[in-house]
Design an enzyme around this catalytic site. Structure first.
Site, short mmCIF file in Angstrom:
data_model
loop_
_atom_site.label_atom_id
_atom_site.label_comp_id
_atom_site.label_asym_id
_atom_site.label_seq_id
_atom_site.Cartn_x
_atom_site.Cartn_y
_atom_site.Cartn_z
N GLY A 14 -11.65 10.48 -10.67
CA GLY A 14 -11.23 11.43 -11.70
C GLY A 14 -11.32 10.85 -13.10
O GLY A 14 -11.96 11.43 -13.98
N THR A 91 -3.42 5.40 -4.32
CA THR A 91 -1.97 5.44 -4.05
C THR A 91 -1.74 5.51 -2.55
O THR A 91 -2.55 6.09 -1.81
CB THR A 91 -1.32 6.68 -4.70
N ASP A 93 1.83 6.28 -1.50
CA ASP A 93 3.23 6.39 -1.88
C ASP A 93 4.17 6.47 -0.68
O ASP A 93 3.84 7.05 0.36
CB ASP A 93 3.44 7.66 -2.73
N GLN A 146 8.24 3.74 -10.40
CA GLN A 146 8.32 5.14 -10.00
C GLN A 146 8.84 5.21 -8.57
O GLN A 146 8.45 4.40 -7.72
CB GLN A 146 6.94 5.81 -10.10
N GLY A 148 9.07 5.71 -4.95
CA GLY A 148 8.01 5.80 -3.94
C GLY A 148 6.77 4.99 -4.27
O GLY A 148 5.76 5.13 -3.58
N GLN A 149 6.84 4.15 -5.30
CA GLN A 149 5.62 3.43 -5.71
C GLN A 149 5.86 1.94 -5.93
O GLN A 149 5.32 1.36 -6.88
CB GLN A 149 5.04 4.05 -6.98
N TYR A 152 2.33 0.46 -5.84
CA TYR A 152 1.47 0.87 -6.96
C TYR A 152 1.98 0.28 -8.29
O TYR A 152 1.20 -0.26 -9.08
CB TYR A 152 1.47 2.41 -7.02
N GLY A 183 -0.71 8.17 -18.41
CA GLY A 183 0.35 8.92 -17.76
C GLY A 183 -0.25 9.81 -16.69
O GLY A 183 -1.31 9.51 -16.14
#
Ligand code: CAA
Length: 246
Positions: A14, A91, A93, A146, A148-149, A152, A183
């Site tokens: 992306g 990711t 997560d 973050q 759950g990360q 990451y 972001g």
């Protein structure tokens, strides 16, 4: 002087696609390095980039030897490798209490290991030629953490530690090393989040929307320019105001 030669890992992704397009529009010859497996994804990438000087090279950034081979083959074919953008990222997560070792290893291996695997061979030639621009695509979540990360955020924060250290090592050689910390942007990675979670995040973005991949690419282009030589070891946040600091 000939065209600057750029390699973008995760170049089919992306953010990567937008970065490839932008660097090519800046006048660079661009190699998009990414996983070979998904033919549909690569065909879509070719369609989106075939008007520009962008080629595709299959690469798994976890493979140190393959990264070295790619760097050496680009240097042999194009006589240089001037710009390296590390945009390969995944990711996996999950809260730490539910995270297995495979989720940890995958994210650290791609997001942080991949940066080492490409920078290590690329920096040799850059230092010898006296010019280089390395841009590492980190994340706002490396700055804030973050839910759950853990994997990451550790990789993304680690990328900036790497950035600052390598920046010091090669500053006298005409090579700059910087991070960009996006972001939440409108990419498949973010669109894969459950809609309610994504909406909750966007509600906290002062600009009030997701970022566009082009808005990240613009910042990469700025850092990769010939006349950006006094910016090194920096992290440029591009997050719609989600995390403000100085
Ligand atoms: N802060 C505090 N508590 C939270 C929370 C949060 N952000 N989110 C959930 N919780 C709470 C829940 O309310 C729940 O509490 P109870 O047990 O008391 O009910 C508990 O924590 C467990 O939450 P979930 O049910 O959501 O846990 P889960 O295991 O089902 O899901 C998760 C965990 C998969 C990590 C999910 O929360 C999630 O997807 N979070 C978003 C992660 C995220 O933002 N990823 C970014 C991907 S995009 C990207 O990374 C690009 C970039 O660089 C920006």
């Amino acid at each position: 002087m000939g065209k600057r030669v750029a390699v973008v890992s995760g170049g089919v992704g992306g953010l990567g696609t937008a970065i490839c397009r932008r660097l090519a529009q800046d006048g660079c010859r661009v190699v998009a390095a990414d996983l070979a497996g998904n033919e549909e994804r690569i065909a879509a990438f070719r369609d989106a980039t075939n008007d520009l000087d962008i080629s595709f090279a299959p690469l798994d950034v976890r493979d140190f030897d393959a990264c070295g081979e790619l760097v050496r083959s680009i240097e042999a074919e194009h006589e240089s490798l001037d710009i390296l953008v590390n945009a390969a990222g995944i990711t996996r997560d999950g809260t730490l209490r539910k995270m297995d070792k495979a989720q940890w290893d995958a994210v650290l291996g791609v997001n942080l290991g991949g940066v080492f695997n490409l920078c290590r061979p690329a920096v040799e030639g850059m230092a010898t030629r006296g010019f280089g621009r390395i841009v590492n695509i980190s994340s706002v979540n490396g700055q804030t953490g973050q839910f759950g990360q853990t994997n990451y955020a550790a990789a993304k924060a680690g990328m900036h530690g790497f950035t600052m250290s390598l920046a010091r090592e090669v500053a006298r050689k005409g090579v700059t090393v910087n991070s960009v910390s996006p972001g939440y942007c409108a990419t498949a990675m973010v669109m894969a989040l459950p809609e309610d979670i994504r909406a909750g995040i966007v509600a906290n973005v002062p600009v009030g929307r997701l970022g566009e991949p082009d808005e990240i690419a613009r910042t990469v282009s700025f850092l990769a320019a010939d006349d950006a030589g006094f910016i090194t070891g920096a992290n440029i946040p591009v997050n719609g105001g989600l995390f403000m600091s100085f």
